[in-house]
Design a protein around this motif. Structure first.
Motif, PDB file in Angstrom:
ATOM      1  N   ASP A 137       0.857  -1.192   0.000  1.00 52.28           N
ATOM      2  CA  ASP A 137       0.000   0.000   0.000  1.00 52.28           C
ATOM      3  C   ASP A 137       0.894   1.242   0.000  1.00 52.28           C
ATOM      4  O   ASP A 137       1.451   1.629   1.027  1.00 52.28           O
ATOM      5  N   LYS A 138       1.014   1.860  -1.155  1.00 53.46           N
ATOM      6  CA  LYS A 138       1.842   3.065  -1.295  1.00 53.46           C
ATOM      7  C   LYS A 138       0.926   4.205  -1.734  1.00 53.46           C
ATOM      8  O   LYS A 138       0.305   4.158  -2.785  1.00 53.46           O
ATOM      9  N   ASN A 139       0.813   5.220  -0.863  1.00 49.39           N
ATOM     10  CA  ASN A 139      -0.046   6.360  -1.190  1.00 49.39           C
ATOM     11  C   ASN A 139       0.568   7.615  -0.588  1.00 49.39           C
ATOM     12  O   ASN A 139       1.732   7.610  -0.166  1.00 49.39           O
ATOM     13  N   ASP A 140      -0.212   8.697  -0.515  1.00 48.20           N
ATOM     14  CA  ASP A 140       0.334   9.969  -0.038  1.00 48.20           C
ATOM     15  C   ASP A 140       0.556   9.999   1.475  1.00 48.20           C
ATOM     16  O   ASP A 140       1.223  10.909   1.982  1.00 48.20           O
ATOM     17  N   SER A 190       3.310   4.077   3.326  1.00 48.05           N
ATOM     18  CA  SER A 190       4.066   3.237   2.391  1.00 48.05           C
ATOM     19  C   SER A 190       4.416   1.966   3.151  1.00 48.05           C
ATOM     20  O   SER A 190       5.459   1.873   3.800  1.00 48.05           O
TER      21      SER A 190
END
Length: 312
Positions: free
Chosen positions: A277-280, A283
């Protein structure tokens, strides 16, 4: 005025048919994460044509979450399940107001033993085991069990420890994670999933799964296992390395106990899955596994400093 005081003082279980003599392999629930719950309830009632309900059976059930169920106690629990699918149980409630000689001491033993369900949990915030002890009884049997509660005597093990309720603070376990490993051994050393300071959170549960018999006792045929670890390393190289591992790689974790011993959990033949799950905001990568385990596929070793559970 006569009222009942609100408290479950103590609970213990032991080998079926041994409570009245010398309790075999006793387990004292002791210190709890929350208050105990003990219920007596009409069940399987008979309805007539005017939708009136008539007596049939009484269900007697205890629910509580213990903070002192370690590997040794888990081994005893599984022994009671494998041998008899249940155990003798004693529940000690409080004195009635004004009563100075007797307590409500319920003995559910021998032919009137109780079925067992449990859910053991280990995580970064908990180390506990929820136990449910339950059985329904024909009405006349239940009435005799309840009537005897005013004259029964508490087991001596309930009276000899801290708090006089089976509490043993030395058995309490802090969830101090030492390591989580994933992969096959290389020269007897198993590779770390990540260093423990890269772990964001983790949780492991082991709970019973079975069917109820005629008397509402659980006939356990398997244990349900779930393990999830969220790590802070979501680099491409880490994700690739996880995907390159054999899906049935050995998974294990160790928890340090405060008495210079540790719990070591070893999970074999249980495929794992990966969620990156990599988002703003985050990570992370979650590595998890779940499945059913036969009772015969759990091996426990309580000798030495390492208390080892191997799940095959």
């Amino acid at each position: 005025m006569s009222v009942s005081l609100a408290e479950i003082k103590a609970i213990m279980l032991c080998g079926k048919g041994t409570l009245s003599t010398t309790p075999n392999n006793p387990i004292y629930i002791g210190n709890r994460a929350s208050g105990g719950k003990f219920t007596i309830e009409d069940t399987e009632m008979i309805s007539d044509y005017k939708e009136r309900e008539h007596r049939n059976k009484l269900n007697i059930k205890s629910e509580f979450t213990s903070l002192q169920i370690g590997i040794e106690e888990l081994n005893l629990l599984l022994g009671h399940i494998k041998t008899n699918m249940g155990a003798d149980v004693q529940v000690v409630s409080t004195l009635d107001t004004g009563n100075t000689s007797t307590e409500g001491i319920f003995n559910l033993a021998g032919d009137n033993f109780q079925g067992i369900d449990f859910e053991l949990a280990r995580s970064n915030t908990e180390a506990s085991t929820k136990l449910t002890l339950e059985s329904s009884y024909d009405y006349y049997i239940a009435k005799s069990i309840i009537a005897a509660a005013s004259t029964n005597v508490a087991n001596s093990g309930m009276l000899a420890t801290t708090g006089k309720n089976g509490t043993d603070f030395a058995k309490m376990l802090q969830p101090n994670l030492d390591k989580i490993v994933l992969g096959q051994a290389v020269s007897e050393v198993y590779p770390l999933l990540v260093p423990k300071n890269e772990v964001k959170s983790w949780k492991f549960t082991l709970k019973t799964k079975g069917e109820k018999n005629l008397y509402n006792q659980t006939m356990i045929n398997a244990l349900s296992l779930e393990l999830e670890c969220e790590i802070l390393n979501a680099s491409v190289s880490k994700i690739s390395a996880l995907l390159d591992k054999d899906q049935n790689s050995r998974i294990g974790f160790d928890i340090i106990r405060k008495d210079s011993t540790w719990e070591s959990w070893i999970i074999n033949l249980m495929p794992f899955k990966v969620l990156a799950d990599k988002n703003d905001k985050t990570s992370t990568v979650k590595v998890s596994t779940k499945g059913l385990v036969s009772l015969s596929d759990i091996v426990i070793n309580t000798t030495g400093s390492a208390k080892i559970v191997t799940i095959n």
